[in-house]
Design a protein around this motif. Structure first.
Motif, PDB file in Angstrom:
ATOM      1  N   ASP A  57       0.813  -1.212   0.000  1.00 15.19           N
ATOM      2  CA  ASP A  57       0.000   0.000   0.000  1.00 15.19           C
ATOM      3  C   ASP A  57       0.850   1.267   0.000  1.00 15.19           C
ATOM      4  N   LYS A  58       2.171   1.093   0.139  1.00 17.35           N
ATOM      5  CA  LYS A  58       3.089   2.230   0.054  1.00 17.35           C
ATOM      6  C   LYS A  58       3.945   2.176  -1.212  1.00 17.35           C
ATOM      7  N   ALA A  59       3.710   1.148  -2.028  1.00 17.11           N
ATOM      8  CA  ALA A  59       4.526   0.958  -3.226  1.00 17.11           C
ATOM      9  C   ALA A  59       4.338   2.114  -4.214  1.00 17.11           C
ATOM     10  N   ILE A  60       5.447   2.516  -4.820  1.00 20.75           N
ATOM     11  CA  ILE A  60       5.443   3.588  -5.810  1.00 20.75           C
ATOM     12  C   ILE A  60       5.580   2.969  -7.200  1.00 20.75           C
ATOM     13  N   SER A  61       4.754   3.410  -8.123  1.00 19.51           N
ATOM     14  CA  SER A  61       4.799   2.862  -9.473  1.00 19.51           C
ATOM     15  C   SER A  61       6.179   3.042 -10.090  1.00 19.51           C
ATOM     16  N   ASP A  62       6.609   2.039 -10.822  1.00 19.58           N
ATOM     17  CA  ASP A  62       7.878   2.141 -11.545  1.00 19.58           C
ATOM     18  C   ASP A  62       7.753   3.089 -12.738  1.00 19.58           C
ATOM     19  N   ASP A  63       6.525   3.346 -13.158  1.00 16.70           N
ATOM     20  CA  ASP A  63       6.285   4.168 -14.340  1.00 16.70           C
ATOM     21  C   ASP A  63       6.269   5.655 -13.986  1.00 16.70           C
ATOM     22  N   VAL A  64       7.030   6.431 -14.732  1.00 15.72           N
ATOM     23  CA  VAL A  64       7.061   7.878 -14.573  1.00 15.72           C
ATOM     24  C   VAL A  64       6.685   8.508 -15.907  1.00 15.72           C
ATOM     25  N   GLU A  65       5.718   9.426 -15.876  1.00 17.98           N
ATOM     26  CA  GLU A  65       5.306  10.122 -17.092  1.00 17.98           C
ATOM     27  C   GLU A  65       6.137  11.385 -17.269  1.00 17.98           C
ATOM     28  N   LEU A  66       6.605  11.594 -18.483  1.00 22.03           N
ATOM     29  CA  LEU A  66       7.405  12.773 -18.806  1.00 22.03           C
ATOM     30  C   LEU A  66       6.859  13.439 -20.064  1.00 22.03           C
ATOM     31  N   SER A  67       7.126  14.716 -20.205  1.00 22.34           N
ATOM     32  CA  SER A  67       6.893  15.401 -21.475  1.00 22.34           C
ATOM     33  C   SER A  67       7.906  16.530 -21.592  1.00 22.34           C
ATOM     34  N   VAL A  68       8.198  16.906 -22.810  1.00 21.43           N
ATOM     35  CA  VAL A  68       9.217  17.923 -23.081  1.00 21.43           C
ATOM     36  C   VAL A  68       8.656  18.958 -24.040  1.00 21.43           C
ATOM     37  N   SER A  69       8.868  20.233 -23.724  1.00 20.37           N
ATOM     38  CA  SER A  69       8.483  21.314 -24.637  1.00 20.37           C
ATOM     39  C   SER A  69       9.691  22.229 -24.808  1.00 20.37           C
ATOM     40  N   LEU A  70      10.328  22.158 -25.982  1.00 20.74           N
ATOM     41  CA  LEU A  70      11.532  22.923 -26.276  1.00 20.74           C
ATOM     42  C   LEU A  70      11.243  24.027 -27.269  1.00 20.74           C
ATOM     43  N   THR A  71      11.716  25.214 -26.964  1.00 21.30           N
ATOM     44  CA  THR A  71      11.665  26.327 -27.903  1.00 21.30           C
ATOM     45  C   THR A  71      13.086  26.780 -28.177  1.00 21.30           C
TER      46      THR A  71
END
Length: 219
Positions: A202-216
């Motif tokens: 119940d304290k486990a953290i998902s291995d999946d991390v969402e990322l996004s990048v916005s470069l100008t």
């Protein structure tokens, strides 16, 4: 018979939950061995990343619900375009610039979470103050442009890919990725992973991390 029936129902619920969670992963990328990075040709148009208008966003979640999100700054970067397409490029992420956006900045919890994320349990900012991404190629998949590159995070370099829109307008160029998902354990972040036997579920953290990048960037 009743026990057996309940067990079957429970198994079905757990299986459905697992399948639906897996299905929710956005543009999951499988980290592979690092590849040769592209270099700009003499014909390419070079751009310098405008760090004030460039952002990396992140989102992490607990296995049984709840999440946190925020941003990190890009400290430098360049990329090259040829015939309207991305030819090469790289950018550096300032890990220490990490911000938590879902908890008010003045709340104690904000500082605690940020401190933990910057600790050796996660990004280990004192030893690895920056992360880097370098383009190794582009491809087309399901009508989308896929950017492939080496991500160096916490001292681990692996090749990933994600869908992005690349555009030019006068002296300005932009690269905007869709949200994509990496597995943090591929980059040495094992803390709280549900794959570890001693992690309280119940304290486990998902291995999946969402990322996004916005470069100008500008010429």
């Amino acid at each position: 018979m009743r026990k057996k029936f309940l067990s079957v129902i429970l198994l079905a619920v757990v299986t459905t939950f697992a399948v639906s969670c897996k299905g929710e992963k956005k543009n999951e990328t499988d980290a592979e061995a690092a590849k040769t990075e592209k270099t700009a040709t003499s014909e390419a148009v070079k751009y310098k990343v405008d760090t004030a208008n460039t952002t990396v966003t992140w989102k992490g979640s607990k296995v049984l619900g709840g999440s946190h999100n925020g941003t990190m700054n890009v400290s430098s970067g360049t990329f090259a375009m040829k015939d309207g397409a991305l030819e090469s490029g790289n950018f550096i992420i300032d890990i220490a610039s990490l911000k938590v956006l879902d908890i008010p900045a003045e709340d104690e919890g904000n500082g605690k979470l940020k401190g933990h994320l910057l600790s050796p349990d996660f990004f280990d900012a004192s030893a690895h103050g920056s992360a880097a991404f370098s383009v190794t190629g582009t491809s087309e998949k399901d009508g989308k442009t896929m950017i492939e590159g080496n991500l160096t995070l916490k001292g681990v370099k692996k090749n990933i890919s994600f869908p992005a829109t690349v555009s030019m307008n006068g002296d300005q160029a932009t690269i905007k990725s869709e949200v994509f998902t990496i597995n943090r354990t591929d980059f040495g972040m094992q803390y709280g992973s549900s794959s570890l036997a001693d992690t309280v579920k119940d304290k486990a953290i998902s291995d999946d991390v969402e990322l996004s990048v916005s470069l100008t960037a500008t010429k």
